[in-house]
Design an enzyme around this catalytic site. Structure first.
Site, mmCIF file in Angstrom:
data_model
loop_
_atom_site.group_PDB
_atom_site.id
_atom_site.type_symbol
_atom_site.label_atom_id
_atom_site.label_comp_id
_atom_site.label_asym_id
_atom_site.label_seq_id
_atom_site.Cartn_x
_atom_site.Cartn_y
_atom_site.Cartn_z
ATOM 1 N N HIS A 295 0.767 -1.142 0.054
ATOM 2 C CA HIS A 295 0.153 0.062 -0.017
ATOM 3 C C HIS A 295 0.941 1.201 -0.058
ATOM 4 O O HIS A 295 0.680 2.292 -0.791
ATOM 5 C CB HIS A 295 -0.696 0.146 1.222
ATOM 6 C CG HIS A 295 -1.883 -1.064 1.371
ATOM 7 N ND1 HIS A 295 -2.171 -1.859 2.643
ATOM 8 C CD2 HIS A 295 -2.754 -1.499 0.521
ATOM 9 C CE1 HIS A 295 -2.998 -2.662 2.273
ATOM 10 N NE2 HIS A 295 -3.551 -2.514 1.007
ATOM 11 N N SER B 86 -2.852 -7.400 3.062
ATOM 12 C CA SER B 86 -3.238 -7.355 4.534
ATOM 13 C C SER B 86 -3.653 -8.512 5.057
ATOM 14 O O SER B 86 -3.319 -8.876 6.346
ATOM 15 C CB SER B 86 -4.353 -6.532 4.656
ATOM 16 O OG SER B 86 -4.091 -5.148 4.393
ATOM 17 N N LYS C 223 -16.184 -7.064 5.640
ATOM 18 C CA LYS C 223 -15.251 -8.196 6.540
ATOM 19 C C LYS C 223 -15.316 -7.468 8.004
ATOM 20 O O LYS C 223 -15.327 -6.093 7.989
ATOM 21 C CB LYS C 223 -14.008 -7.983 5.636
ATOM 22 C CG LYS C 223 -13.901 -8.250 4.269
ATOM 23 C CD LYS C 223 -12.471 -8.032 4.017
ATOM 24 C CE LYS C 223 -12.691 -7.679 2.355
ATOM 25 N NZ LYS C 223 -11.370 -6.790 1.957
ATOM 26 N N ARG D 108 -1.773 -6.293 -8.090
ATOM 27 C CA ARG D 108 -0.652 -7.255 -8.020
ATOM 28 C C ARG D 108 -0.569 -8.449 -9.048
ATOM 29 O O ARG D 108 0.584 -8.609 -9.661
ATOM 30 C CB ARG D 108 -0.849 -7.869 -6.564
ATOM 31 C CG ARG D 108 -0.715 -7.122 -5.451
ATOM 32 C CD ARG D 108 -1.205 -7.591 -4.165
ATOM 33 N NE ARG D 108 -2.493 -7.802 -4.461
ATOM 34 C CZ ARG D 108 -3.247 -8.132 -3.353
ATOM 35 N NH1 ARG D 108 -2.800 -8.292 -2.068
ATOM 36 N NH2 ARG D 108 -4.877 -8.121 -3.514
HETATM 37 O O1 PNS Z 1 -8.722 -2.788 0.550
HETATM 38 P P1 PNS Z 1 -10.053 -3.329 -0.251
HETATM 39 O O2 PNS Z 1 -10.929 -4.124 0.797
HETATM 40 O O3 PNS Z 1 -9.953 -4.287 -1.535
HETATM 41 O O4 PNS Z 1 -10.868 -2.055 -0.655
HETATM 42 C C1 PNS Z 1 -12.204 -2.374 -1.360
HETATM 43 C C2 PNS Z 1 -12.887 -0.753 -1.330
HETATM 44 C C3 PNS Z 1 -12.777 -0.259 -0.020
HETATM 45 C C4 PNS Z 1 -11.892 0.081 -2.425
HETATM 46 C C5 PNS Z 1 -14.181 -1.040 -1.872
HETATM 47 O O5 PNS Z 1 -14.924 -2.016 -1.368
HETATM 48 C C6 PNS Z 1 -15.015 0.121 -1.960
HETATM 49 O O6 PNS Z 1 -14.935 1.174 -2.792
HETATM 50 N N1 PNS Z 1 -16.159 0.107 -0.906
HETATM 51 C C7 PNS Z 1 -17.016 1.293 -0.786
HETATM 52 C C8 PNS Z 1 -18.438 0.729 -1.423
HETATM 53 C C9 PNS Z 1 -18.679 1.074 -3.032
HETATM 54 O O7 PNS Z 1 -18.490 2.277 -3.255
HETATM 55 N N2 PNS Z 1 -19.096 0.055 -3.776
HETATM 56 C C10 PNS Z 1 -19.498 0.018 -5.024
HETATM 57 C C11 PNS Z 1 -18.126 -0.092 -5.839
HETATM 58 S S1 PNS Z 1 -17.919 -1.988 -5.868
#
Ligand code: PNS
Length: 162
Positions: free
Chosen positions: A17, A128, A41, A90
Site C-alpha cells: 500500500h 493485509s 469483512k 498485484r
Molecule cells: O482494500 P479493499 O478491501 O480491496 O478495498 C475495497 C474498497 C474499499 C475500495 C471497495 O470495497 C469500496 O470502494 N467500497 C465502498 C462501497 C462501494 O462504493 N461499492 C461500490 C463499488 S464496487
C-alpha cells in the site's frame, strides 16, 4: 489542482500500500487515502487505528492526507471533488474484481476514472490478509509492513495464538 483518491480497507496498511501511495503522490498534486469504515469483512483494526497507522507512515508526504469514508466510494469522490481513483494491481487475478469495481463506479458517476498502478515486484504476494496470518502465528513482519507499525500489529494478535 489534481486530486486522486486511493481507497481501501488498509487492515492493516502494508508496504505494498505504502509503495502505491508514494508513487501516486509523485503523480498527483494531492492524494487522499480513503479508509473504508464499514467493510463487510470484520476488520482487525478499528477505523481510527487504520487512519492513525496511515497518518504515521505518510507523515513525510506533504501532499497525502488520510480520510475515513462510509458508504459508496462514488459519493465520497463527489464530496471531495475528485474524479480519479487509484488502485494497485498485484496480479492478473486482481484484475477481474478491480475491473468490476471500476465499471460499477463509472456507472454510478460517469466522470470517474480508475487508474491502475501495477505493484512493485517485491510486493506481488503481499496482502493485509497475509500480514494478519503471519502476525497471528508470531511470524516475522520485517519488510512486509512499515517498521513503525510492527509493534502495534503484533500486539493486536499477541493473545490469539496462546
Ligand atoms: O482494500 P479493499 O478491501 O480491496 O478495498 C475495497 C474498497 C474499499 C475500495 C471497495 O470495497 C469500496 O470502494 N467500497 C465502498 C462501497 C462501494 O462504493 N461499492 C461500490 C463499488 S464496487
Amino acid at each position: 489542482m489534481r486530486t486522486a483518491v486511493y481507497p481501501g480497507s488498509f487492515d492493516p496498511c502494508t508496504n505494498g500500500h505504502l509503495d502505491v501511495i508514494k508513487r501516486a503522490s509523485r503523480l498527483f498534486d494531492r492524494v487522499v487515502v480513503a479508509v473504508l469504515v464499514n467493510s463487510s469483512k470484520q476488520p482487525a483494526f478499528s477505523v481510527e487505528e487504520r487512519v492513525n497507522m496511515l497518518n504515521a507512515v505518510t507523515d513525510d508526504m506533504k501532499n497525502v492526507e488520510v480520510r475515513a469514508f462510509n458508504g459508496l466510494l462514488a459519493d465520497f469522490m463527489k464530496n471531495i471533488n475528485s474524479s480519479i481513483i487509484i488502485k494497485g494491481i498485484r496480479a492478473v487475478s486482481d484484475f477481474e474484481y478491480e475491473f468490476q469495481m471500476a465499471l460499477t463506479n463509472r456507472t454510478l458517476n460517469s466522470e470517474l476514472e480508475t487508474l491502475f498502478l501495477h505493484t512493485s515486484q517485491d510486493y506481488m504476494f503481499l496482502s493485509s490478509s497475509i500480514v494478519k496470518e503471519i502476525a497471528k502465528y508470531g511470524g516475522c513482519l520485517d519488510g512486509l509492513v512499515p517498521d513503525g507499525l510492527i509493534p502495534v500489529i503484533k500486539s493486536r494478535f499477541e493473545r490469539s495464538d496462546k
